[in-house]
Design a protein around this motif. Structure first.
Motif, PDB file in Angstrom:
ATOM      1  N   GLY A 138      47.969  40.426  49.605  1.00 52.90           N
ATOM      2  CA  GLY A 138      46.968  40.446  48.251  1.00 52.90           C
ATOM      3  C   GLY A 138      46.826  41.805  47.828  1.00 52.90           C
TER       4      GLY A 138
ATOM      5  N   ASN B 193      48.321  43.266  44.410  1.00 52.32           N
ATOM      6  CA  ASN B 193      47.520  44.153  43.217  1.00 52.32           C
ATOM      7  C   ASN B 193      48.239  45.764  43.054  1.00 52.32           C
ATOM      8  OD1 ASN B 193      45.857  42.026  42.857  1.00 52.32           O
ATOM      9  ND2 ASN B 193      44.176  42.921  44.262  1.00 52.32           N
TER      10      ASN B 193
ATOM     11  N   LYS C 122      44.440  40.557  34.557  1.00 49.39           N
ATOM     12  CA  LYS C 122      45.709  40.433  34.244  1.00 49.39           C
ATOM     13  C   LYS C 122      46.066  39.157  33.369  1.00 49.39           C
ATOM     14  CE  LYS C 122      46.578  42.197  38.762  1.00 49.39           C
ATOM     15  NZ  LYS C 122      46.732  41.741  40.147  1.00 49.39           N
TER      16      LYS C 122
ATOM     17  N   GLY D 116      41.819  36.825  44.334  1.00 48.24           N
ATOM     18  CA  GLY D 116      42.518  37.714  45.548  1.00 48.24           C
ATOM     19  C   GLY D 116      41.451  38.441  46.233  1.00 48.24           C
TER      20      GLY D 116
HETATM   21 MG   LIG Z   1      45.204  40.151  43.354  1.00 47.82          MG
END
Ligand SMILES: [Mg+2]
Ligand SMILES: Nc1ncnc2c1ncn2[C@@H]1O[C@H](COP(=O)(O)OP(=O)(O)OP(=O)(O)O)[C@@H](O)[C@H]1O
Lengths: 131, 261
Positions: free
Chosen positions: B142, B146, B215, B224
């Motif tokens: 995760g 990112n 996002k 996340g």
């Molecule tokens: Mg993430």
């Protein structure tokens, strides 16, 4: 699909970061033959599109990346060229009960909670279109 | 009824949002769940309206409507599952693992981004960390995801560094009761650095919030780091995320280890 001249159609601008929602709303609204609809999914381009399209009414989402609905309304209402344009909110963040509790108007602007049907959307738009 | 006249004195955005919050009285979490569920619901309702409406049906339109309905349903399903995962306790089964191998496993689980270069500075023969393998791999994956997202589409460099350390004094985060290290504790440090756009300082306080994401819709659930933090807390470890002076983000994951490799 229309029996009235385009000039008689009310211009509606849909600003929402979700393209599926704006395209479905646009199709449903256009199918009534009463509206000319434009979509803008990029909140950063919202003001330019308002300036360019000069809608009768803006339907604005609240939670969007970059500029949210509150940022856009703030900029709109502080711009002499745009402040007269009618704005309503269409949002997932307000519950039905809260809408009624505030007469449908929160912070001075009318709200419609998602999910709304096309009929509810049309009633809402008609109610808030400048006469 | 006439349209509501907008107020002459429009308050600045902060006030507007504040009023919204008071009026809605919804916590950030609840309004985020509402967002992730009501938007796809809206899509489903509008798609059924289109189906019931006057538009002449053809194969293209049918396909499109089916797509809208399916995608909406999938999104609600995903939102509910993520929410349950966020709200429910995480079950762990601890095993002794090698941090370098866990990073390799995490990298293997990611979709390739050709514009991103991966640099590894691994210290060999690290002491073992006692962890839940699956959750730590997911956490590292995760953090890497990112980092990669922040560098796309232009690309950049993802640098992964591992090292071991011994704490010389007690360290503990005041607000994070579960995560502390005592003098003499051995630990493995995993650093994940990117050359992406970084995190605006005024958003730094929000990154662990459930459903906080910058996002696009459908691209990130904003869970996340929420889950990563829960997992790291559970391991009595530490996760620190900061902007680097030269740009990009550095994530430092510190996990207790055995004394010997
Ligand atoms: Mg993430
Ligand atoms: N390395 C990074 N560089 C820049 N921004 C980051 C970085 N890591 C996290 N962020 C910011 O923090 C937000 C939250 O991250 P988080 O991992 O919790 O959610 P997400 O990546 O948006 O969605 P998900 O992980 O659920 O798919 C991101 O949307 C992004 O704005």
């Amino acid at each position: 699909m229309s029996d009235s001249p385009d000039s008689a159609k009310k211009k509606i601008l849909l600003i929402d970061d979700e393209p599926f929602i704006t395209s479905l709303m646009a199709m449903n609204l256009e199918d009534t033959g009463r509206y000319e609809v434009r979509e803008q999914n990029d909140s950063l381009k919202a003001l330019d599109t308002i300036m360019d399209f000069v809608p009768d009414l803006v339907v604005l989402d609240v939670m969007m990346p970059d500029l949210d609905g509150a940022d856009i309304i703030y900029r709109l209402k502080n711009d002499a060229r745009l402040k007269h344009i009618a704005v309503v909110f269409h949002t997932a963040t307000v519950r039905e009960a809260e809408l009624h509790a505030h007469g449908g108007i929160i912070s001075g602007f009318p709200f419609l909670a998602k999910p709304a049907t096309t009929d509810q959307m049309i009633d809402f738009i008609e109610k808030h279109l400048p006469k | 009824m006439n349209s509501a006249p907008p107020p002459d004195q429009t308050p600045p955005p902060e006030n507007t949002l504040k009023q919204l919050e008071e009026a809605g009285a919804l916590s950030h979490f609840a309004s985020s769940v509402a967002h992730e569920v009501c938007n796809p619901l809206s899509q489903i309702v509008l798609a059924t309206d289109l189906l019931a409406g006057p538009r002449p049906m053809n194969d293209d339109l049918r396909k499109k409507i089916v797509g809208f309905l399916r995608q909406g349903a999938d999104r609600i399903d995903k939102a509910m599952k993520s929410m349950l995962q966020t709200c429910s306790p995480i079950e762990t089964s601890m095993t002794a693992e090698d941090a370098n191998s866990l990073i390799e496993a995490a990298l293997a689980s990611l979709t390739e981004a050709p514009s991103v270069r991966i640099e590894k500075h691994f210290t060999p023969d690290l002491p073992a960390i006692l962890v839940d393998k699956k959750h730590i791999i997911e956490t590292i994956a995760g953090l890497c995801a990112n980092a990669i997202d922040a560098m796309l589409p232009a690309g950049g460099t993802l640098t992964l560094t591992t090292s071991s350390k011994i704490f010389t004094s007690s360290e503990r985060e005041g607000w994070q009761r579960q995560s502390w290290f005592r003098a003499g504790d051995h630990a493995v440090v995993i650093e994940i650095a990117d050359t992406g756009h970084g995190i605006p300082e005024n958003k730094m306080g929000l990154i662990y919030e459930a459903f906080f994401t910058t996002k696009a819709a459908g691209q990130g659930a904003g869970l996340g780091l929420t889950i990563a933090k829960k997992v790291v807390d559970l391991h009595h470890g530490r996760l620190e995320i900061s902007n680097q002076p030269e740009g990009g983000v550095l994530a430092v994951l510190t996990l207790k280890s055995s004394a010997q490799p």
